[in-house]
Design an enzyme around this catalytic site. Structure first.
Site, PDB file in Angstrom:
ATOM      1  N   CYS A   1     153.603  32.499  59.424  1.00 29.87           N
ATOM      2  CA  CYS A   1     153.613  31.808  58.219  1.00 29.87           C
ATOM      3  C   CYS A   1     152.116  31.588  57.601  1.00 29.87           C
ATOM      4  CB  CYS A   1     154.134  30.379  58.182  1.00 29.87           C
ATOM      5  SG  CYS A   1     155.946  30.565  58.388  1.00 29.87           S
TER       6      CYS A   1
ATOM      7  N   ASP B   1     178.259  12.942  56.444  1.00 25.47           N
ATOM      8  CA  ASP B   1     178.561  13.244  54.921  1.00 25.47           C
ATOM      9  C   ASP B   1     179.034  14.665  55.205  1.00 25.47           C
ATOM     10  OD1 ASP B   1     178.429  13.276  51.958  1.00 25.47           O
ATOM     11  OD2 ASP B   1     176.429  14.491  52.540  1.00 25.47           O
TER      12      ASP B   1
ATOM     13  N   ASP C   1     172.868  13.701  53.274  1.00 31.64           N
ATOM     14  CA  ASP C   1     171.617  14.195  52.689  1.00 31.64           C
ATOM     15  C   ASP C   1     171.597  13.734  51.294  1.00 31.64           C
ATOM     16  OD1 ASP C   1     173.776  15.544  51.628  1.00 31.64           O
ATOM     17  OD2 ASP C   1     172.422  17.181  50.981  1.00 31.64           O
TER      18      ASP C   1
ATOM     19  N   ASP D   1     174.232   8.756  49.860  1.00 30.98           N
ATOM     20  CA  ASP D   1     174.162   8.737  51.268  1.00 30.98           C
ATOM     21  C   ASP D   1     173.022   7.715  51.640  1.00 30.98           C
ATOM     22  OD1 ASP D   1     176.307  10.341  51.930  1.00 30.98           O
ATOM     23  OD2 ASP D   1     174.776  12.016  51.750  1.00 30.98           O
TER      24      ASP D   1
ATOM     25  N   CYS E   1     155.361  28.600  61.731  1.00 32.61           N
ATOM     26  CA  CYS E   1     154.875  29.484  62.967  1.00 32.61           C
ATOM     27  C   CYS E   1     153.499  30.159  62.411  1.00 32.61           C
ATOM     28  CB  CYS E   1     155.852  30.465  63.208  1.00 32.61           C
ATOM     29  SG  CYS E   1     156.293  31.530  61.638  1.00 32.61           S
TER      30      CYS E   1
END
Lengths: 58, 745
Positions: free
Chosen positions: B53, B459, B638, B642, B50
């Site tokens: 930041c 997961d 993640d 996986d 944004c």
């Protein structure tokens, strides 16, 4: 009819001015960061963008 | 992603790693110098979303005395810093940004500003010129059309045609180049693409109109030719932008996971070097779990190499001395020593190119559908135009000029203007909307595949849950014991020890704590040895039946105490699961965790189908099973474990907190602490699919009406121009509805 001789070049000239302005803005990088530009206008940068304040703080 | 990986990858991470020493040489390697002796560096900043930041970053840098200018581009997440002084300052400046909580990596702007961006600019310039010409020629044409009804003086009409020609012909010559070039390339390769009929229609229409103008005749198609070009360029540019988004997302993830090389010097010592500085002949060390930094051959060691990022092969390949390895391969086995064979610049660049090419090869089936359509469409259009010409000449007995005019009209109205806009317009709007919500599409086909999903597999750890344990029941433990445990825990990087440190942030670490890997910590206190760690480490033989994660503390007097931890589900996990089920999607959970832990989360979130103790192979086997049953599965995960499942699923999503490899494998990556982006992505994808179908239907309907008219020879320039422009506008307008469609629909 003779009005056309004035109006058509005028219309073309205006169009060309617009085209030139667009090409210039493209070249000068004004389309590089559309998201950032939209946010920057909201920054209240009195304290660090004002040259007088900056020179004082440094 | 652990702090260790981030440091190893040459990136500076925000948060906990910020205070640590940066490897200055990594950043200094990327420093360029300006004409006035100032230094500059380009950084990719991850985590800035944004204006706030941007402001924090720029302000922090601009208050540094030697910084001349710092400017962050929010669209590309690139930050450029100019400063006066040594190149070595780069590391410190990057650390300034990292301390604000952002992850920064250096990158080479020359590698990034490539043909893709140049092509984008060329298209934009061509679009501007075509737009200018289209507006002005249309202005004159409207006058000519109304002149037909009101007996315009032929001299005035000819004048208008001449002015139109003077505007249109140079504009077509300039703005048509992208199409002409592509058409010539296709013809040279003895094939036909969509650009062949487009180029033919534009060129024939211009030539015919010029002849008409020279002869002082009624019909000139300059307006149609130029507006056609303009709308086609709009479609091309949108398509180009959609691809650019995908490409940048892939590029950023790749830059973040780019690792420095470990070079073995003449004296046998290891030191790290940016991969771009590796030269052929250097000896490189690749530890287990690292990526190969440069192309080379193995000098010493045996291992298995995972080339999935490069070739899509999921099974690791055995490699030994003499085997050639490619930059980007993941070392899954033992440590290796390589001799570099290609220069670092080439391989880092090659890395990006390979990844991007892989992404671009998986082209959207929407576009592929348009291409398939083109394969039928182009010959059909040419045949139809030729048939019209011959039909009028032979059967209709018309003059060849009139027959040619009718044939050109067929070419113009069949030009796939709306068709060329149908897909890119929707894709740009959809990916823009997802981007705003923090979801980055990495594969161009992800949208379409998402729309087909009927099963969602999650997961557990790190996806449904936050992925970091939190201390539970702290109030039942005596504060003195907690403080004692935390003072030991501060010495360890084990996740449970870190959780304990987080829960007790103001406890000073004890000095002289020894860590026994896999067991626990020991500290010699004045009254005897204190231990913190596993059950066995603290001398407990019994087993508790509950599933909680635990640490045991053995005090100096030999008494023991149990500390339990819990991995809490993400805040909106239950709501998201319920929402998916309400929309008729089957929800499953596959966890590598123990049965009790998995059951607790599944029960809490209302997931009826779940499996625990799943190895990576089990997970992908389950997905294969689901696919065999005809299910279209969305996998959300993640972890490293996986990655095979993510690659095997119909479509896959990863949170940005995921392991590098998972982010590389997933089709899209979502940001933030919530799971809601999963539902949002599915909804946007479904809306996009609906809109693309509508758009195809609209443009085919338009052709169904105008083609018979053109064959019959009654399409005047007016009808051609109006039909073409209006169909294009309708298609774009329909795509824009995606921004206003409500979430619930």
């Amino acid at each position: 009819m003779s009005g056309l001789l004035l109006l058509i070049p005028a219309a073309l000239l205006l169009g060309l001015v617009g085209l030139a302005a667009f090409l210039w803005s493209l070249r000068s990088g004004q389309f590089e960061d559309l998201d950032g530009a939209a946010e920057r206008i909201l920054h209240d940068d009195d304290d660090d963008d004002d040259p007088a304040t900056v020179s004082r703080s440094r | 992603m652990s702090d260790a990986t981030l440091r190893a990858s040459g990136a500076l991470a925000g948060g906990e790693a910020a205070g640590e020493e940066a490897d200055d040489t990594i950043f200094a390697d990327y420093v360029g110098s300006g004409p006035d002796g100032s230094a500059s560096i380009h950084l990719l900043v991850e985590g800035a979303h944004c204006g706030g930041c941007v402001r924090r970053i720029e302000r922090a840098l601009n208050t540094e005395n030697d910084v001349l200018d710092a400017r962050m581009n929010l669209s590309t997440r690139r930050l450029v810093i100019h400063w006066r002084g040594q190149a070595e300052r780069a590391g410190a400046l990057a650390a300034t940004v990292a301390r604000l909580g952002f992850t920064v990596v250096p990158f080479d702007p020359d590698a990034a500003i490539d043909s893709h961006e140049r092509r984008g600019r060329e298209l934009l310039r061509a679009m501007a010129v075509a737009g200018f010409a289209a507006a002005n020629v249309m202005l004159l044409s409207v006058a000519v059309w109304s002149g037909h009804a009101q007996d315009m003086d032929p001299v005035t009409r000819d004048l208008f045609h001449w002015i139109s020609a003077l505007i249109a012909l140079p504009a077509i010559a300039y703005a048509g180049r992208p199409f002409f070039r592509s058409a010539v390339a296709a013809l040279a390769g003895r094939s036909i693409n969509m650009d062949v009929p487009i180029s033919l229609a534009i060129l024939l229409a211009s030539a015919m109109s010029l002849v008409q103008t020279l002869n002082g005749a009624h019909h000139a198609y300059f307006d149609s030719a130029v507006t056609l070009l303009f709308f086609l360029l709009v479609g091309r540019y949108l398509d180009h932008r959609a691809k650019g988004h995908v490409r940048r997302a892939a590029e950023r993830l790749l830059a973040l996971s780019r690792e420095p090389a470990t070079v073995i010097g003449q004296d046998g010592r290891h030191h790290s070097l940016a991969a771009s500085r590796v030269r052929p002949g250097m000896a490189l060390f690749v530890a287990a779990g690292q990526r190969v930094p440069a192309d080379g051959t193995i000098a010493e060691g045996r291992s298995a190499l995972d080339n999935s990022l490069l070739t899509g092969e999921t099974v690791p390949v055995e490699a030994g001395p003499g085997t050639a390895v490619l930059a980007g391969a993941l070392n899954c086995g033992g440590p290796l020593t390589l001799t570099a064979t290609a220069t670092g610049d080439n391989t880092v660049l090659a890395d990006i190119v390979r990844l991007v090419e892989a992404a671009e090869q998986r082209r959207s089936r929407y576009v592929a559908l348009a291409d398939r359509l083109a394969a039928i469409y182009a010959p059909a259009v040419h045949g139809l135009a030729a048939g019209t010409f011959l039909g009028w000449l032979v059967l209709g007995g018309a003059a060849w000029q009139d027959a040619l005019l009718a044939a050109i009209a067929v070419l113009i109205v069949t030009c796939p203007c709306a068709l060329a806009l149908a897909v890119p317009a929707v894709q740009v709007v959809a990916s823009g909307r997802l981007m705003k919500a923090g979801t980055l599409l990495k594969s161009p086909t992800a949208l379409e595949r998402l729309a087909e999903v009927d099963t969602v597999v999650f997961d557990k750890t790190g996806t449904l849950t936050r992925g970091r344990p939190e201390l539970t029941g702290a109030e039942t433990v005596a504060p003195a014991d907690l403080r004692l445990a935390a003072s030991l825990a501060a010495a360890s990087r084990h996740p449970l020890a870190r959780a304990l440190t987080r829960a007790m942030p103001d406890v000073a670490p004890a000095s002289g704590v020894a860590e026994q890997p896999g067991m626990g910590l020991a500290w010699t206190a004045p009254g005897g040895e204190v231990r913190l760690g596993s059950r066995a480490w603290c001398g407990i033989a019994t087993l508790d039946s509950d599933a909680a994660m635990e640490l045991w503390l053995r005090r100096a007097d030999g008494s023991t105490l149990r500390l339990t931890f819990h991995d809490r589900p993400r805040e909106d996990a239950a709501a998201v699961v319920a929402d998916l089920q309400r929309r008729g999607l089957a929800v499953e959970m596959l966890s590598g965790d123990r049965v009790e832990a998995a059951r607790a989360v599944a029960d809490e979130l209302g997931i009826a189908t779940w499996r625990a103790c799943q190895s990576p192979a089990d997970k992908s086997a389950r997905l294969t099973e689901l696919a065999a049953a005809g299910r279209r599965v969305l996998m959300v995960g993640d972890g490293l474990n996986d990655a095979p499942a993510l690659a095997g699923a119909h479509v896959s999503l990863s949170p940005t907190s995921a392991a590098d490899i998972s982010q590389n494998t997933a089709d899209a990556v979502f940001q933030g602490a919530l799971l809601a982006p999963v539902v949002d992505s599915l909804l946007v994808a479904r809306q996009a699919r609906r809109l693309v179908r509508q758009n195809f239907a609209l443009s085919l309907a338009y052709n169904a009406i105008t083609v018979p008219l053109a064959v019959a020879g009654v399409v005047t320039p007016l009808i051609a121009a109006v039909a073409m422009s209006s169909s294009s506008l309708v298609v774009v307008g329909n795509a824009l509805r995606l921004t206003i469609l409500r979430r619930s629909s």
